[in-house]
Design an enzyme around this catalytic site. Structure first.
Site, PDB file in Angstrom:
ATOM      1  N   ASP A 345       0.840  -1.193   0.000  1.00  0.00           N
ATOM      2  CA  ASP A 345       0.000   0.000   0.000  1.00  0.00           C
ATOM      3  C   ASP A 345       0.882   1.254   0.000  1.00  0.00           C
ATOM      4  OD1 ASP A 345      -2.804   1.092   0.441  1.00  0.00           O
ATOM      5  OD2 ASP A 345      -1.747   1.997   2.135  1.00  0.00           O
ATOM      6  N   GLU A 374       1.480   0.278  -4.958  1.00  0.00           N
ATOM      7  CA  GLU A 374       1.043   1.575  -5.476  1.00  0.00           C
ATOM      8  C   GLU A 374       2.247   2.495  -5.590  1.00  0.00           C
ATOM      9  OE1 GLU A 374      -3.353   2.467  -3.902  1.00  0.00           O
ATOM     10  OE2 GLU A 374      -1.918   2.177  -2.278  1.00  0.00           O
TER      11      GLU A 374
END
Length: 656
Positions: A345, A374
């Site tokens: 994340d 990400e």
């Protein structure tokens, strides 16, 4: 009380690369035994708290409430470590630590390295991990997902544990639990498969589970009526208790998670763990910060906590002891739980060095590990951009892919503008962004980078560096985005657009990623970012599989084709540039390209793929040769030398 024996330990020098401490006064501990080391005759506890002047261990009989049955002072070792060895069997006891910093004792804290805990993670638990292994665990092996275990062969299915089973249509008994997702042979009201059996039937290779470490936002005593995605970590090395049948006993959640993983593996599916090392649920009162105030977090020039996560803080992966923690944490999950991959994340918060050390370390243990994240942050960070694992620096990452927001928004329009549309929803000006995704964001002579929506130059070194997707848990799910951005379209038209979007994702180079239920047009009723909106919004309605079975069959067929044909999973940017050729002089709204399948070992010697972004049919000339239909959207047709693509459609032709 049995006699206590304190063992003095020699502490080694720093390891794990060249990450720098926040202050040169912080020592670095290189041992891999922080936390609890258990045996039936002794339990050794170690914490790293270099600024403390004293530390103590509190032992409890229960996971919540009551007073400590005793408190034991820890001894100070070298390089910031405090330790104690208790020479008795403490199995099933619960424990916390306290540190004395400045002029006061801290509140009680769970050591970040804890491996088990009771309800809500308030107290760690002493357990024998061997007792958490289900029958057959020693023989559990990750299934091969291709002949070569290449990351581009991964077809990833993103799923929330609770969403999978909680709806009344799931046919699953253990609703919302690890054990529910481990049930096989479950069916909806029409007799179609649901849950794990459905995922196996669909044909994906990996199941990406949203966070299942111990997180903060669900009270495990009220888990039946509370919901969250779980992007608020508390205890990184412990499974979340709300998905277990008994969160009070730390052994139960561990064993049930292992049972799920073993069942997934035995059904040919690999498990990817969604991890959130970039921030913690709490900041000043976080476990890390109580033990070593400010060390584990980046700070702004004014001394406040930096917040690139927009969740109150951002961790400092460039500090040696947090880099060490991250590496040891993922290694633990692979070794103890047989995890097959990690999704990071807000990976753009982490430094490149740490991410590469993670990759290099894990691939020595499991060469087929799948890693991606990400490549962005939610806000600015004090760590310079050139040092961070941002999308633009993807070529510097060793075998770690980034999500393609270029492709995502090229297909359906900006996730931040609900009215914006993409190529699949008629905004054909986004075609170059889609083509950029098709070549896996690499260097290709036919891409006009000036027309790509976000990235004006290639950023991947190989197709293994990219995850192509149309939707995920964040923002509006694809079906809802299409409906909200194209209000005048009929259900039939929106269905064709949805299928076109996934045809693009599943034929593009790089790795493919699907959000659970989107294969049968799952909806969240227009709710965006439904992280805490409960089951009524988030649960998967498995009866939609019956209602939208044609879309399910179409997407399943695309997955079968992708898995069968290496031409859609090329291994190098050079192969893509040489053997994927975009057609020229096409009607507006058409993207078409050929692949030289023979050159990459495909039994389809030549392949022709085309997408029509317009809502009206268009006819185009076929390249010379004999072509057979591999897959075609409904309403499209082939004549001798031409092909007519229905509105919002895709086709795959091949020659053997």
């Amino acid at each position: 009380m049995k006699k206590l024996m304190v063992i003095i330990l020699l502490i080694g020098a720093a390891s794990y690369g060249t990450a720098q401490n926040q202050s040169s006064s912080y020592p670095v501990y290189s041992g891999k035994d922080l936390g609890l080391t258990y045996s039936p005759t002794a339990a050794t506890f170690k914490i790293w708290a270099p600024t403390a002047t004293a530390a103590k261990l509190n032992l409890y009989k229960s996971d919540m409430g009551g007073n400590a049955i005793r408190s034991i002072n820890l001894s100070k070792g070298e390089n910031g470590v405090w330790y104690i060895t208790v020479t008795e069997n403490l199995k099933n006891s619960y424990y916390t630590f306290q540190v004395h910093i400045g002029n006061a004792w801290s509140e009680e804290v769970v050591d970040p390295y804890a491996k088990a805990c009771g309800t809500n993670g308030l107290r760690a638990q002493v357990i024998d991990l061997k007792e958490t292994n289900p029958i057959g665990w020693a023989g559990d092996k990750s299934p091969n997902f291709s002949s070569a275990n290449k990351q581009t062969d991964a077809i990833i299915y993103e799923l929330h544990v609770r969403d999978a089973s909680i709806h009344t249509s799931s046919g699953i008994k253990n609703k919302g639990k690890y054990l529910g997702l481990a049930e096989v042979g479950t069916k909806n009201s029409a007799g179609l498969t649901t849950g794990l059996s459905h995922i196996k039937e669909l044909g994906v290779t990996h199941v990406h589970l949203l966070p299942f470490y111990d997180y903060n936002s669900v009270d495990e005593t009220k888990s039946e009526v509370q919901y969250n995605w779980g992007y608020d970590p508390v205890n990184y090395n412990i499974p979340e208790g709300s998905y277990s049948t008994n969160p009070a006993d730390g052994k139960v959640r561990i064993k049930e998670l292992k049972e799920l993983i073993k069942t997934m593996h035995s059904n040919g599916l690999r498990i990817i763990m969604d991890v959130v090392y970039n921030h913690t649920a709490l900041t000043k009162n976080a476990n890390f910060n109580i033990l070593v105030p400010d060390y584990y977090y980046r700070k702004r020039a004014d001394g406040s906590f930096s917040d690139a996560s927009s969740c109150g803080n951002e961790t400092a992966s460039d500090n040696a002891m947090f880099q060490k923690f991250m590496i040891e944490s993922v290694v633990y999950w692979v070794n103890e739980y047989h995890i097959d991959g990690f999704r990071f994340d807000l990976m753009g918060i982490h430094d490149i060095e740490t991410m590469n050390l993670i990759s290099d370390t894990l691939r020595k243990i499991k060469p087929s590990i799948v890693l991606y994240g990400e490549g962005w942050t939610s806000s600015s960070s004090p760590l310079p951009d050139e040092k961070r694992a941002l999308k633009r620096n993807a070529a510097q990452l060793n075998g770690i892919a980034v999500f393609s927001d270029d492709m995502r928004d090229g297909i359906k329009g900006s996730v931040f503008n609900i009215n914006d549309r993409g190529f699949a929803t008629g905004q054909i000006e986004n075609s170059e962004s889609v083509k950029f995704g098709i070549v896996a964001a690499g260097k290709h002579p036919q891409i006009n980078y000036s027309k790509v929506n976000y990235s004006k130059e290639p950023y991947t070194a190989s197709p293994a560096g990219l995850i192509n997707y149309a939707d995920c848990h964040d923002n509006n799910i694809l079906w809802d985005k299409i409906e909200l951005s194209f209000k005048d379209a009929s259900v039939a038209e929106r269905t064709k657009m949805h299928e076109l979007a996934y045809a693009i994702v599943l034929t593009a180079q790089g790795a493919s990623f699907l959000h659970a239920g989107t294969e049968f047009l799952r909806t969240k009723n227009g709710v965006e970012n439904s992280f805490d909106k409960g089951d009524i919004v988030n649960s998967i309605n498995w009866d939609l599989k019956t209602q939208n079975n044609a879309s399910y069959t179409f997407i399943k067929s695309l997955i079968q084709i992708r898995r069968a044909h290496p031409a859609f999973r090329m291994q190098t940017a050079q192969q893509i540039a040489a053997h994927l050729n975009f057609e020229k002089n096409l009607p507006t709204g058409i993207i078409a390209y050929t692949i030289n399948g023979a050159a990459v070992g495909d039994r389809w010697k030549k392949i022709w793929v085309a997408y029509n972004g317009k809502q009206t049919p268009q006819t185009i000339s076929l390249p010379k040769g004999t072509w057979k239909v591999g897959l075609s959207s409904k309403g499209s047709s082939k004549s001798a030398n031409n092909y007519t693509l229905a509105g919002s459609s895709a086709v795959i032709l091949y020659g053997e």
